[in-house]
Design a protein around this motif. Structure first.
Motif, PDB file in Angstrom:
ATOM      1  N   ARG A 145       0.840  -1.203   0.000  1.00  0.00           N
ATOM      2  CA  ARG A 145       0.000   0.000   0.000  1.00  0.00           C
ATOM      3  C   ARG A 145       0.879   1.259   0.000  1.00  0.00           C
ATOM      4  N   LYS A 146       1.991   1.207   0.722  1.00  0.00           N
ATOM      5  CA  LYS A 146       2.920   2.343   0.741  1.00  0.00           C
ATOM      6  C   LYS A 146       3.605   2.505  -0.614  1.00  0.00           C
ATOM      7  N   GLN A 149       1.970   4.500  -3.358  1.00  0.00           N
ATOM      8  CA  GLN A 149       1.991   5.960  -3.253  1.00  0.00           C
ATOM      9  C   GLN A 149       3.233   6.562  -3.915  1.00  0.00           C
TER      10      GLN A 149
END
Length: 257
Positions: A145-146, A149
């Motif tokens: 998820r990081k 970004q």
């Protein structure tokens, strides 16, 4: 790669994107692992395309394929492969899968053996329930998820730092594929996985298990499984097809003959 076809077909009620080398040749389907996509097989596809029509699908939740809200268990993913075979009217393709794709290939081979000619299982997640649970409890989805970004350049730099010996093309393909992997796709890690011993016992077509000496599958696990041809590649981890691409390709090409 310039004349490869990029297209989409409807399979198992979703749109599956695939890349295809083409030609009137025996078909080979390459199934990728989690956080990658069909084009991550580019190196092997180049070695096979002279003799085979190579099809590289993006699994659901990956690449340019649909991202449905559900359907990320191995049964669903295997049904996607069967749907692709029917949609493209492929006659007895060879099926090669790595990691997640290896387990998908094992499910197809054990449940729908009439659809394929031979199967290669490249370091599939043949692990016990405790290890499956450990993977599920880890922060792999949170870490991803990081990553989602980050800009592509940052992901490329991270992959290059971890795998400095891989080609710039390979690094770029894997970084882009990582950013095209949905969080939903991590549902495939939810235990339990299909029982690999039962799957393998039901495979009655020629089948090859290939793994590295530093991968997921161990020689002890391989020795438990009857009816499989087994090849271990030295100095290779889980990504054996990138750690030792020439050796991996030689083993695949010999098995497909």
């Amino acid at each position: 790669m310039n004349n490869w076809k990029s297209a989409t077909c409807n399979a198992n009620n979703i749109n599956i994107h695939y890349t295809r080398t083409g030609g009137n040749k025996s078909p080979v389907i390459l199934l990728h692992g989690l956080m990658t996509n069909g084009l991550c097989w580019t190196d092997l596809a180049r070695k096979l395309e002279k003799d085979y029509d190579v099809i590289m699908p993006d699994a659901r939740g990956h690449g340019q394929s649909d991202v449905p809200d559900e359907g990320y268990q191995y049964e669903d993913l295997a049904n996607d492969v069967a749907g692709l075979i029917h949609a493209l009217e492929l006659r007895l393709p060879f099926l090669i899968g790595h990691s997640m794709g290896g387990m998908m290939a094992a499910v197809v081979a054990s449940r729908k053996p009439d659809l394929i000619k031979r199967v290669v299982l490249a370091d599939p997640p043949f692990i016990n329930l405790k290890v499956q649970q450990d993977v599920w409890d880890s922060d792999v989805a949170g870490q991803h998820r990081k990553v989602l970004q980050l800009p592509l350049e940052a992901v490329i730099a991270d992959v290059r730092a971890r795998h400095p010996h891989r080609s710039a093309e390979t690094i770029a393909l894997f970084a882009k594929a990582r950013l095209q992997t949905s969080i939903a796709a991590f549902e495939v890690l939810r235990p339990p996985y299909p029982d690999y011993k039962i799957l393998v016992s039901k495979i009655d077509i020629p089948a090859l298990l290939v793994f590295g000496d530093r991968g997921v599958v161990t020689m002890d696990v391989a020795k438990e499984l009857q009816g499989l041809q087994v090849k271990q590649i030295a100095d290779a981890g889980h990504s054996l097809h990138m750690d030792q691409p020439e050796r991996f390709a030689d083993i695949i090409q010999t098995f497909l003959l």
